[in-house]
Design a protein around this motif. Structure first.
Motif, mmCIF file in Angstrom:
data_model
loop_
_atom_site.group_PDB
_atom_site.id
_atom_site.type_symbol
_atom_site.label_atom_id
_atom_site.label_comp_id
_atom_site.label_asym_id
_atom_site.label_seq_id
_atom_site.Cartn_x
_atom_site.Cartn_y
_atom_site.Cartn_z
ATOM 1 N N THR A 46 6.925 -9.289 -12.698
ATOM 2 C CA THR A 46 5.894 -8.694 -13.555
ATOM 3 C C THR A 46 5.660 -7.238 -13.160
ATOM 4 N N LYS A 70 -1.231 -15.740 -18.083
ATOM 5 C CA LYS A 70 -2.304 -14.921 -17.499
ATOM 6 C C LYS A 70 -3.501 -14.794 -18.432
ATOM 7 N N ASP A 133 5.509 -11.222 -20.762
ATOM 8 C CA ASP A 133 5.328 -11.598 -19.358
ATOM 9 C C ASP A 133 5.146 -13.115 -19.222
ATOM 10 N N GLU A 134 5.924 -13.727 -18.366
ATOM 11 C CA GLU A 134 5.885 -15.172 -18.070
ATOM 12 C C GLU A 134 6.302 -16.031 -19.280
ATOM 13 N N THR A 165 9.779 -11.755 -18.553
ATOM 14 C CA THR A 165 9.695 -12.091 -17.130
ATOM 15 C C THR A 165 9.439 -13.588 -16.951
HETATM 16 MG MG MG Z 1 4.980 -12.603 -12.948
#
Ligand code: MG
Ligand code: ATP
Length: 202
Positions: A46, A70, A133-134, A165
């Motif tokens: 990240t 997140k 992200d993720e 990511t």
């Molecule tokens: Mg991460």
């Protein structure tokens, strides 16, 4: 004893290196957005993606960030961007880690709702850089349809770059990405009992 001085030897070595690099640069003649996967078990996926966000912002580019997972915990980079970079579109899924919520149905609903925002960015030529992200966990848990995600990444505007990511991700995702980097876990402070650190870990 060599007839050549250290400086001469160094210069010859550097000249050869320069020729190699120049040849690679000359061979790379495609100009388009790049799809990047930052994966692996080590720390740095990240934070690498956010490094690219700051690069893009340096050139006045339009950046969109979607953070799957997140949203429930502190995240310094997201806080900074929302306070100081109003041009950055930042969307967080808003649920905690799945092992915290322990509610599969609500996680699926949240993942799919968040995907709608990601999909809109991937369809818009307005964005120069999109961070997902993720995202890999959404594929791993089967919260999002893999083919749908892969098609959206493949069919994004030519000039748009995308960074995905997360650990894993699967073979099909790796195949469609232009750059795949695996961050290897050699050691991590947390395993020696050091608490996650503000400004470093979150
Ligand atoms: Mg991460
Ligand atoms: P970062 O956000 O620091 O770049 P990351 O994206 O590579 O990390 P994630 O799996 O998303 O890694 O986890 C984020 C958090 O977990 C960070 O606080 C990070 O320091 C921590 N972490 C990452 N890898 C490991 C590991 N191998 N062992 C323990 N904690 C880890």
């Amino acid at each position: 004893m060599s007839d050549k001085s250290d400086q001469q030897l160094h210069q010859e070595k550097m000249q050869k290196q320069k020729e190699k690099v120049d040849a690679h640069i000359a061979a790379a003649d495609l100009e388009r957005g790049i799809a990047i996967l930052m994966t692996g078990n080590g720390k740095g996926k990240t934070s690498s993606a956010f490094g690219m966000v700051f690069r893009a912002l340096g050139y006045g580019q339009k950046v969109g960030i979607i953070q799957f997972i997140k949203g429930a915990q502190d995240c310094g980079e997201a806080d900074y961007l929302s306070k100081h970079c109003p041009s950055v579109e930042l969307i967080q899924m808003g649920t905690g880690f799945t092992w915290n919520t322990q509610d599969k149905e609500s996680d699926i609903v949240a993942a799919q709702r968040t995907w709608e925002a990601a999909n809109a960015m991937l369809a818009s030529a307005e964005y120069d850089l999109v961070i997902l992200d993720e995202l890999t966990y959404m594929l791993g848990y089967k919260y999002l349809d893999r083919a749908m995600v892969i098609n959206a990444i493949k069919n994004r505007p030519t000039e748009q770059s995308v960074v995905v990511t997360g650990r894993g991700g699967g073979r099909e995702l790796r195949e469609i990405m232009d750059t795949v980097s695996e961050v290897k876990d050699i050691k991590h402070a947390f395993k020696s009992g050091i608490k996650a650190r503000k400004g470093v870990d979150y």
